[in-house]
Write an enzyme that holds these catalytic residues in place. Sequence first.
Site, short mmCIF file in Angstrom:
data_model
loop_
_atom_site.label_atom_id
_atom_site.label_comp_id
_atom_site.label_asym_id
_atom_site.label_seq_id
_atom_site.Cartn_x
_atom_site.Cartn_y
_atom_site.Cartn_z
N ASP A 136 0.84 -1.19 0.00
CA ASP A 136 0.00 0.00 0.00
C ASP A 136 0.88 1.25 0.00
OD1 ASP A 136 -2.27 -1.56 0.13
OD2 ASP A 136 -2.46 -1.42 2.30
N ARG A 137 0.31 2.36 -0.43
CA ARG A 137 1.06 3.62 -0.51
C ARG A 137 1.78 3.95 0.80
NH1 ARG A 137 -2.60 8.72 -0.50
NH2 ARG A 137 -2.65 8.04 1.68
#
Length: 295
Positions: A136-137
Amino acid sequence: MERILEYHIKETEQNLRIEQYLKRKGYSRQNLTDLKKMPQSILVNKKEYHLKQTLKTNDLLRIHIKETDSSKHIVPTYLPLDILYEDEDIIIINKPSGLPIHPSMNNYTYSLANGLAWYFQRQNKAFIFRCTNRLDRDTSGLTVIAKHMLSSNILSSMTAKREMHREYLAVVRGHPTPPSGTICAPLSRKPGSIIERIVDFENGESAVTHYQTVKEKNGHSLLSLHLETGRTHQIRIHLKYLGFPLVGDYLYNPDMEYITRQALHCHCLAFNHPITGKKLSFSIPMPNDMAKILQ
């Protein structure tokens, strides 16, 4: 991207068709289809062969992978990359939090894919972005990128067979009871949302996470997590389901008192090299923003 691979045919492999032999080496049907489109891609004893021809003992099979196209719609952008390891087949990067893996709507230039596109453009090499373990970011840590079609296919197969071992570090508020265990809770997309996931025992996909408390300090706990499956937001949802969600998780637990992003870090990555079979293991300490919570 260009890669040359050579195989010496053993007595036990004689009379195999080239396509049969290559499938045993991890080439997918799509890999073989792509090979047929590449010039001088299959040579046996320096002579051009096709996939239906058979091999003999002591033959030298030479495969020339030559990918001339790069990923479309990925704009090369200079970004500093923390490269821990690189060879002809894979590249291992320590991804910082806040950096998306790939471009998205309204974010076309700031992602790991953009940075790698620039990195290989500077080397005058074509590059198709193939990330094996997508973070995820706001999750930091180790990620592996395949540099050509064969390494990508083999790594994907290893992931599906649970042959790629990943350890994450996470910080939660409180002290989980019991201090270690296994979370088995299937996950599905939250109705009405394209992003959020939920535990769904009726329609969800199987998801398994093992956790172990490593340290307790300042009213928080550091957990070590091992994944058996790799569902979207698996750790984030599973820890929330356990009753101890990640601190700093804007989507599932906006507890921003000590950190402004989800306190999750891919700490260790271990697997066999997709081409050589050599055992590889990488580890990276958790970043300062997570460490400070426990000081």
